[in-house]
Design an enzyme around this catalytic site. Structure first.
Site, PDB file in Angstrom:
ATOM      1  N   CYS A  49     -88.856  56.112  23.275  1.00  0.00           N
ATOM      2  CA  CYS A  49     -87.457  56.543  23.091  1.00  0.00           C
ATOM      3  C   CYS A  49     -87.050  56.481  21.616  1.00  0.00           C
ATOM      4  O   CYS A  49     -87.107  55.420  20.982  1.00  0.00           O
ATOM      5  CB  CYS A  49     -86.547  55.658  23.941  1.00  0.00           C
ATOM      6  SG  CYS A  49     -84.804  55.718  23.507  1.00  0.00           S
ATOM      7  N   CYS A  52     -84.217  54.084  20.864  1.00  0.00           N
ATOM      8  CA  CYS A  52     -84.694  52.696  20.919  1.00  0.00           C
ATOM      9  C   CYS A  52     -85.374  52.319  19.606  1.00  0.00           C
ATOM     10  O   CYS A  52     -85.186  51.212  19.086  1.00  0.00           O
ATOM     11  CB  CYS A  52     -85.664  52.510  22.083  1.00  0.00           C
ATOM     12  SG  CYS A  52     -84.987  52.957  23.709  1.00  0.00           S
ATOM     13  N   CYS A 387     -82.731  69.959  24.854  1.00  0.00           N
ATOM     14  CA  CYS A 387     -82.639  69.025  25.994  1.00  0.00           C
ATOM     15  C   CYS A 387     -83.897  69.095  26.860  1.00  0.00           C
ATOM     16  O   CYS A 387     -84.222  70.145  27.429  1.00  0.00           O
ATOM     17  CB  CYS A 387     -81.390  69.354  26.804  1.00  0.00           C
ATOM     18  SG  CYS A 387     -81.352  68.619  28.450  1.00  0.00           S
ATOM     19  N   CYS A 390     -83.255  70.103  30.469  1.00  0.00           N
ATOM     20  CA  CYS A 390     -83.011  71.548  30.599  1.00  0.00           C
ATOM     21  C   CYS A 390     -84.330  72.321  30.600  1.00  0.00           C
ATOM     22  O   CYS A 390     -84.493  73.280  31.368  1.00  0.00           O
ATOM     23  CB  CYS A 390     -82.120  72.039  29.456  1.00  0.00           C
ATOM     24  SG  CYS A 390     -80.537  71.168  29.299  1.00  0.00           S
TER      25      CYS A 390
END
Length: 502
Positions: A49, A52, A387, A390
């Site tokens: 991530c 993160c 995204c 998406c």
């Protein structure tokens, strides 16, 4: 022997360099560690991530600073501890939770080290702290905004003040004092409620009757004075402006140029005082946040630039970029906006010359026309090209479009790039996460949310249950052998959050 000694020293040094003050938790030690801590902050993260990774150095610095205050920071790797993270309702990364003796609440503070430290220190204090002559100076300067209730005839803070403090303990510091010596030192006459701030006027006294002030009165008083006339906005304080409920007036500028900043903030401060309660004014780093400027429909890269945003409605009102940004142009723009004489700027891609895909491409300039067409059912996806959710939905959405491609005159399966096209105010909604899927039935102009899963079967089931027009296909003109097989189902991951701009 010398070599062994040197090697041992090197290993000790290496361990010290790489030592972390962030505790690592897993399914085996989570309860035993968290339940015995009076206060602990836990980060649930994934190694891949990006957010993160950006948080990690700030989290380490905060952990080291808070260690001396007996406040622990910990982390859980959700790739290795998937069941543990699911048990704690983790749906996105990073998720941070504050635990008090094992009881969790959501962490709602900043994600930079100073913000984390300040937030957790507030959490470690009682909702209202006792203030005396001994700790007054330190307490009133301990945060950007500090509220103190001065009372002469009670050993406890007023219940209304305590209620406001409990509700906003994450946001501000609250204190109370019954110290008669402090009343003279602080130049107050009890009962009194005073805000101490690190900006503008450093001391603001509640003008109403402090003895009868309700918690709502106290909240409103703090809210009125919690934001500077002009301040630099960034990730640390952006949410403060969002939650204020007021439109936000940005000056995109090179914040490293102090002389230039001074020239503009002088007149912005005067303007902010003039329209106080109607707009908040901020400067923003044009170098760091040029992408945010584009999201606010500033087309060029010429700075400074000025724009007003209604955050809740996602409406933008940029100053004409052909005009010089100065006191006269900005003041006129602000006054015209308040008078309702400025129309929002709507970003739109060009209307496609051809529609070659089975999913119809919608742009902002034609959205109202499609929404007003009561003869069609419309099922539309609002997406962002970056995204991942998406991208995973695309083949399923394309399959849905293919299924109903023969009846586009009755049912339109559509998509709109919401990063390049603004949703007009007349739509009555805005989107904050991607993908967002909405449906408009024939006979109405109102869109409703689709909240089901992303499988093809569920999407088809929703269409069949909500469409007002017939879904029967035109009579086939080809032989059964030539018929196109129905697409197979593909389940797609549900999004967990929208795109961060600041």
């Amino acid at each position: 022997m010398r070599l062994s000694s040197a090697l041992a020293s090197l290993l000790v040094w290496t361990a010290a360099v790489h030592a972390s003050d962030v505790l690592e938790l897993d399914a085996y030690n989570f309860d035993s560690v968290v339940n015995q801590e009076a206060l602990i902050l836990v980060e649930f993260f994934a190694p891949w991530c990006g957010h993160c990774k950006a948080l990690a150095p700030h989290y380490e610095t905060a952990a080291t600073a808070l260690k001396d205050k007996n406040i622990s920071l910990a982390k859980v790797n959700c790739v290795d501890q998937a069941d543990l993270c699911q048990q704690h309702g983790v749906q996105g990364y990073p998720t941070l939770k504050v635990f008090r003796s094992g009881e969790p609440t959501d962490y709602t503070g900043p994600r930079q080290d100073e913000g984390i430290i300040a937030y957790m220190l507030k959490q470690s204090l009682p909702a209202v702290s006792s203030v005396t002559t001994a700790n007054f100076e330190e307490f009133k300067n301990a945060d950007k905004i500090v509220a103190i209730s001065f009372v002469a005839d009670s050993a406890e803070p007023p219940s209304s003040f305590a209620a406001a403090a409990e509700k906003h303990r994450d946001d501000y510091l609250f204190g109370y004092s019954t110290d008669s010596e402090l009343f003279a030192e602080a130049d107050v006459t009890p009962p009194a409620i005073v805000l101490y701030r690190k900006f503008d006027e450093p001391k603001v006294v509640y003008s109403g009757d402090a003895a009868s002030a309700t918690s709502e009165d106290i909240e409103a008083f703090i809210k009125q004075h919690m934001i500077p006339y002009v301040d630099e906005v960034g990730p640390n304080n952006y949410q403060v402006y969002v939650t204020s409920g007021l439109p936000l007036a940005y000056l995109f500028i090179d914040v490293s140029n102090e002389e230039l900043i001074g020239q503009h903030t002088d007149y912005l401060t005067k303007l902010a005082k003039e329209v106080k309660g109607k707009l908040n004014f901020v400067t923003i780093d044009s170098n760091r946040f040029s992408d945010h400027a584009k999201q606010l429909n500033i087309k060029g890269n010429t700075w400074p630039a000025f724009v007003i945003q209604e955050v809740a409605k996602q409406l933008k009102y940029p100053l004409d970029e052909n005009l010089e940004v100065n006191e006269e142009t900005v003041s006129n723009h602000v006054r015209n906006y308040i008078a309702g004489e400025v129309k929002p700027s709507l970003k739109s891609q060009p209307v496609p010359e051809e529609q070659n895909e089975t999913v119809y491409t919608v742009v902002s300039s034609q959205f109202e026309e499609i929404a007003a067409d009561i003869n069609k059912d419309v099922f539309i996806e609002f997406y962002a090209p970056w995204c991942g959710h998406c991208k995973r939905l695309k083949p399923t959405w394309d399959s849905l479009g293919e299924r109903y491609s023969d009846i586009q005159d009755r049912l339109l399966i559509a998509k709109m790039d919401a990063t390049e096209n603004d949703i007009p105010p007349s739509a009555g909604f805005h989107v904050s996460g991607f993908p967002s899927i909405k449906f408009k039935a024939a006979g109405t102009t109102e869109f409703i949310d689709y909240n089901g899963d992303r499988s093809l079967e569920s999407l088809i089931e929703f269409v069949e249950a909500n469409a007002k027009n017939s879904l029967e296909k035109p009579s086939a003109t080809h032989t059964p052998e030539e018929a196109t097989p129905e697409p197979t189902s593909e389940t797609v991951e549900t999004p967990t959050h929208g795109h961060d701009e600041l």
